[in-house]
Scaffold this active site. Sequence first.
Site, PDB file in Angstrom:
ATOM      1  NE  ARG A  83      -9.370  -8.336   4.295  1.00 20.89           N
ATOM      2  CZ  ARG A  83      -8.720  -7.454   3.551  1.00 20.89           C
ATOM      3  NH1 ARG A  83      -7.721  -6.760   4.086  1.00 20.89           N
ATOM      4  NH2 ARG A  83      -9.044  -7.260   2.291  1.00 20.89           N
ATOM      5  CG  HIS A 122      -5.654  -0.543   5.601  1.00 22.10           C
ATOM      6  ND1 HIS A 122      -6.197  -1.779   5.849  1.00 22.10           N
ATOM      7  CD2 HIS A 122      -5.822  -0.315   4.277  1.00 22.10           C
ATOM      8  CE1 HIS A 122      -6.684  -2.277   4.733  1.00 22.10           C
ATOM      9  NE2 HIS A 122      -6.466  -1.406   3.759  1.00 22.10           N
ATOM     10  NE  ARG A 130      -3.807  -2.261   2.366  1.00 21.21           N
ATOM     11  CZ  ARG A 130      -3.575  -3.451   2.909  1.00 21.21           C
ATOM     12  NH1 ARG A 130      -2.416  -3.688   3.501  1.00 21.21           N
ATOM     13  NH2 ARG A 130      -4.483  -4.392   2.854  1.00 21.21           N
ATOM     14  CG  ASP A 159      -6.844  -4.106   8.098  1.00 20.71           C
ATOM     15  OD1 ASP A 159      -5.933  -4.598   7.436  1.00 20.71           O
ATOM     16  OD2 ASP A 159      -7.314  -2.975   7.884  1.00 20.71           O
TER      17      ASP A 159
END
Length: 316
Positions: free
Chosen positions: A155, A179, A92, A152
């Site tokens: 998840r 993140h 990212r 996240d």
Amino acid sequence: MQENFLHKKVTIIGTGMVGMSYAYALTIKGFVRELGLINRTPERAQGEAMDLCHCLPFVEPMDIKAGGYEMCRDAQIVVITAGAAQREGETRLDLLHKNAGIIQDIVPRVLEQNPNPILLIASNPVDVLTYVALKVSGLPSSRVIGSGTVLDTMRFRYLISQYYNVDARNVHGYILGEHGDSEVPVWSRVNIAGIPLSEYCMMCGELVDSQKKEIESDVRNAAYHVIQKKDSTYYAIGLALVRITQAILMNQQSVLTVGTLVNGEYGIKDVCLSLPCVVGSNGISQVLANPMQQNEVEALQNSAAVLRKALDSIGW
């Protein structure tokens, strides 16, 4: 609590897969009355608006339009999903230089039309771009929110629920920090139906360290795995954005791990990262700095250092 807005309007900037997964989920949920779509290619936004409008006989009434930045007028929330997408082999943070410039261009154009929106940032790297959007906008930090680690955390809870074969909605725990690769699973605060994980383990089978590490890895690398198999992720982040939007427009005062400016919590300052935050109609009303184990605090400080280094690299 402030009364709910009677006219609930959201504007999305960026009609790629993330933006439109979010828009489609919003259409189905039915709590938004006006939806504006903006894209650098206007025809794309127009086509997406037409497609969504064809859903309207089956959902709650909505007004869905595409256009320019005038679409931001009167919007309670402006959601930015525009930017280069993460590709296979990229982190990212690799997107940083591409997307920081895009945010610097978009935010002033939004404020020309709407001087006091809540900005919800979803473009990656979301923590860095939330900080850039905050500084460029001059808005209070409560009104510039990153999607952060809401995904996240989803998840994380899902994977724990799978291990114990319980409803994921009864699993409570958080991923904090970036993140991204330095994110922090806060195992010390995990509970299932209010029972601390350490106690639940004694009743239902212990989650050993190797299994914890496997869950952490699966959460941290989930996007890489999805991108490898289908090029990009969009459904889950779309619903994560819907959850944040619902908390704001319904003034739910929900605790969500959104990205926000940190000013001293856990010894961290002047970065945006994810902590549990109370989210309602005015944005973030409170940041919850819950007690954590020392190794978790140190991991969170390391995550902040990663983000500060990234910000330094682009002059912020």
